[in-house]
Design a protein around this motif. Structure first.
Motif, short mmCIF file in Angstrom:
data_model
loop_
_atom_site.label_atom_id
_atom_site.label_comp_id
_atom_site.label_asym_id
_atom_site.label_seq_id
_atom_site.Cartn_x
_atom_site.Cartn_y
_atom_site.Cartn_z
N PHE A 1 1.10 -1.22 0.09
CA PHE A 1 0.13 -0.15 0.25
C PHE A 1 0.83 1.14 -0.25
CE2 PHE A 1 -2.46 -3.60 1.79
CZ PHE A 1 -3.77 -3.51 1.00
N SER A 2 0.68 2.15 -0.67
CA SER A 2 1.13 3.52 -0.91
C SER A 2 -0.21 4.29 -1.02
CB SER A 2 2.12 3.43 -2.09
OG SER A 2 1.62 3.52 -3.19
N MET A 3 0.24 5.82 -0.51
CA MET A 3 -0.08 7.18 -0.60
C MET A 3 0.32 8.10 -1.02
SD MET A 3 -2.19 9.20 2.49
CE MET A 3 -0.85 9.56 2.89
N ALA A 4 0.05 9.10 -2.15
CA ALA A 4 1.31 10.25 -2.74
C ALA A 4 0.01 11.02 -2.71
CB ALA A 4 1.42 9.76 -4.13
N ALA A 5 0.55 12.66 -2.15
CA ALA A 5 -0.17 13.36 -2.89
C ALA A 5 0.88 14.09 -4.08
CB ALA A 5 0.21 14.63 -1.24
N PHE A 6 0.07 14.67 -5.07
CA PHE A 6 0.10 15.23 -5.63
C PHE A 6 -0.61 17.16 -6.51
CE2 PHE A 6 -3.82 13.47 -7.09
CZ PHE A 6 -3.97 13.94 -8.18
N SER B 1 -5.25 25.72 -16.71
CA SER B 1 -5.01 25.45 -15.54
C SER B 1 -4.58 24.27 -14.39
CB SER B 1 -6.97 24.96 -15.49
OG SER B 1 -7.32 24.68 -13.98
N GLY B 2 -4.50 23.57 -12.89
CA GLY B 2 -4.24 23.22 -12.07
C GLY B 2 -5.40 22.43 -11.46
N GLY B 3 -4.43 21.39 -10.70
CA GLY B 3 -5.36 20.78 -9.31
C GLY B 3 -4.85 20.76 -8.45
N PHE B 4 -5.23 19.59 -7.70
CA PHE B 4 -3.86 18.43 -6.62
C PHE B 4 -4.88 17.37 -5.86
CE2 PHE B 4 -6.49 22.11 -5.10
CZ PHE B 4 -7.12 22.04 -3.56
N GLY B 5 -4.83 16.64 -5.52
CA GLY B 5 -5.25 15.85 -4.72
C GLY B 5 -3.78 14.87 -3.99
N LEU B 6 -4.95 13.65 -3.23
CA LEU B 6 -4.37 12.35 -2.79
C LEU B 6 -4.45 11.40 -3.64
CD1 LEU B 6 -5.13 13.09 0.61
CD2 LEU B 6 -3.71 13.77 -0.01
N GLU B 7 -3.92 10.28 -3.83
CA GLU B 7 -4.48 9.20 -4.43
C GLU B 7 -3.95 8.09 -3.20
OE1 GLU B 7 -2.59 8.24 -8.83
OE2 GLU B 7 -1.70 6.81 -7.26
N TYR C 1 11.11 7.41 -9.76
CA TYR C 1 12.19 7.35 -8.75
C TYR C 1 12.44 7.06 -7.62
CZ TYR C 1 17.38 8.00 -7.17
OH TYR C 1 18.34 7.82 -7.14
N LYS C 2 12.84 6.07 -6.82
CA LYS C 2 13.20 5.85 -5.84
C LYS C 2 13.54 6.06 -4.68
CE LYS C 2 11.08 0.87 -7.05
NZ LYS C 2 11.64 -0.81 -7.22
N LEU C 3 13.22 6.84 -3.55
CA LEU C 3 13.92 7.56 -2.53
C LEU C 3 14.39 6.54 -1.81
CD1 LEU C 3 12.83 11.10 -2.28
CD2 LEU C 3 15.20 10.43 -3.80
N GLY C 4 14.85 5.66 -1.28
CA GLY C 4 14.66 4.45 0.24
C GLY C 4 13.70 3.95 0.04
N ASP C 5 13.42 3.23 0.68
CA ASP C 5 12.12 2.32 1.14
C ASP C 5 11.18 2.06 0.87
OD1 ASP C 5 14.34 -0.48 0.83
OD2 ASP C 5 14.42 -0.25 3.45
N ASN C 6 10.98 3.94 1.67
CA ASN C 6 9.53 4.45 2.01
C ASN C 6 9.31 5.79 1.02
OD1 ASN C 6 10.84 3.25 5.38
ND2 ASN C 6 8.53 2.81 4.64
N TRP C 7 9.82 5.95 0.23
CA TRP C 7 8.99 8.08 -0.58
C TRP C 7 9.92 7.47 -2.18
CZ3 TRP C 7 7.13 10.74 1.58
CH2 TRP C 7 6.76 11.28 3.32
N SER C 8 9.20 7.48 -3.12
CA SER C 8 9.50 8.35 -3.65
C SER C 8 9.64 8.70 -4.72
CB SER C 8 8.85 6.97 -4.92
OG SER C 8 7.71 6.73 -5.21
N ILE C 9 9.20 10.00 -5.68
CA ILE C 9 9.07 11.03 -6.70
C ILE C 9 8.32 10.56 -7.71
CG2 ILE C 9 10.04 12.21 -5.05
CD1 ILE C 9 12.60 12.45 -7.35
N GLU C 10 7.39 10.99 -8.09
CA GLU C 10 6.62 10.97 -9.86
C GLU C 10 6.04 12.09 -10.15
OE1 GLU C 10 3.45 7.98 -9.34
OE2 GLU C 10 5.02 6.61 -8.26
N ALA C 11 6.88 11.80 -11.54
CA ALA C 11 6.40 12.87 -12.75
C ALA C 11 4.94 11.94 -13.75
CB ALA C 11 7.43 12.83 -13.42
N LYS D 1 4.46 14.01 -8.09
CA LYS D 1 3.61 13.36 -6.42
C LYS D 1 4.61 12.88 -5.88
CE LYS D 1 0.21 10.77 -9.47
NZ LYS D 1 -0.25 9.02 -10.11
N LEU D 2 4.39 12.67 -4.25
CA LEU D 2 5.19 12.47 -4.12
C LEU D 2 4.64 11.07 -2.77
CD1 LEU D 2 7.86 12.84 -1.64
CD2 LEU D 2 6.95 13.85 -0.55
N ARG D 3 4.98 10.16 -3.14
CA ARG D 3 5.09 8.94 -2.70
C ARG D 3 4.72 8.16 -1.51
NH1 ARG D 3 0.79 6.01 -5.15
NH2 ARG D 3 1.26 6.99 -6.69
#
Length: 280
Positions: free
Chosen positions: A17-22, A54-60, A236-246, A275-277
């Protein structure tokens, strides 16, 4: 010790399971089609309503089994256009008048007749006398008219600017992750379900000479909207718990956004999400 134990146990779970804000930057386009009765209105709106950024934001939230992921969440998505209606004018004549009183004058001759007696020859003779006098004959009113053409704007351009149609949207889509070391690619396909939040702005009325407020008249928006979605995540994975995405994402209305069946208004959005996951 606890963190190491947690990581070890997490890797044993069949589902990750993971959660991302974007946040996202979006280009919004629109096309209007419809019945012949709206032909003039459709032509004008397609020409004088422009595409927007335009723009937007959300959680995934994502659940991933091996390489297959299923994602949902909540985001605020803004549709709309840049209204640039050309002003129209009415023309009227303003007529003014001025009056003056003029006098007509005339001359009359008064003749006086006297009878005189001449004692010398005992005769009578007549003496005529005439006098000219000037009298007022009549008074008349003289009216002069002047006209000025007045140009008045109807007001079609008064509300020009960006309109807003906001939906709270729930994405439902599947993805597949290709790992390449610390990098990964996740193509995805699915739908979003939108719930109308707010509309702001004005549209051209059917008579092409006035404006109507959005979400009234022929332009009532659906409370629930279904969109298709195609995306391609680059991470791109930033260690075991984090990643960034475009994530480049393409969304498009699967149904008419309007309640009016005779006027079809469909939007499409091309966006890039950042996204920051976090992985649980």
């Amino acid at each position: 010790p606890f963190a190491a134990y947690y990581q070890k146990q997490r890797r044993k779970l069949p589902i990750q399971f993971s959660m991302a804000a974007f946040g996202e930057l979006t280009y919004v386009a629109k096309k209007i089609t419809g019945a012949n009765e709206y032909r003039s209105l459709i032509k004008l709106r397609n020409e004088q309503e422009k595409n927007i950024f335009s723009g937007g934001f959300g959680l995934e939230l994502q659940a991933k089994y091996k390489q297959i992921g299923f994602s949902t969440g909540l985001s605020l998505q803004n549709w709309g256009e840049n209204v640039q209606y050309e002003e129209q004018y009415t023309y009227e004549w303003d007529v003014t008048s001025s009056t003056s009183n003029d006098t007509l004058w005339s001359q009359e001759m008064i003749i006086t007749i006297d009878t005189l007696f001449n004692p010398i020859d005992s005769t009578f003779y007549i003496v005529l006398d005439s006098t000219f006098i000037t009298v007022i004959d009549s008074i008349y009113t003289n009216t002069v008219y002047d006209s000025t053409q007045i140009k008045s704007a109807i007001g079609l351009s008064d509300q020009n600017g960006k309109t807003t149609i906001s939906y709270w949207e729930i994405p439902l889509y599947f993805s597949y992750q290709f790992d390449m070391g610390d990098f990964y690619i996740t193509p995805g396909l699915g739908v979003t379900i939108g719930f109308l939040k707010i509309t702001q702005g004005y549209y051209m009325a059917e008579d092409l000479n006035s404006l109507i407020k959005m979400n009234t008249n022929y332009a009532v928006f659906k409370k629930t909207l279904i969109n298709g979605q195609i995306n391609l995540g680059l991470g791109y994975k930033l260690g075991d718990n984090w990643s960034i995405e475009a994530t480049p994402t393409y969304r498009f209305n699967l149904t008419n956004i309007l309640e009016n069946p005779d006027l079809v208004q469909r939007y499409s959005r091309l966006s890039i999400q950042f996204k920051l996951r976090y992985y649980f």
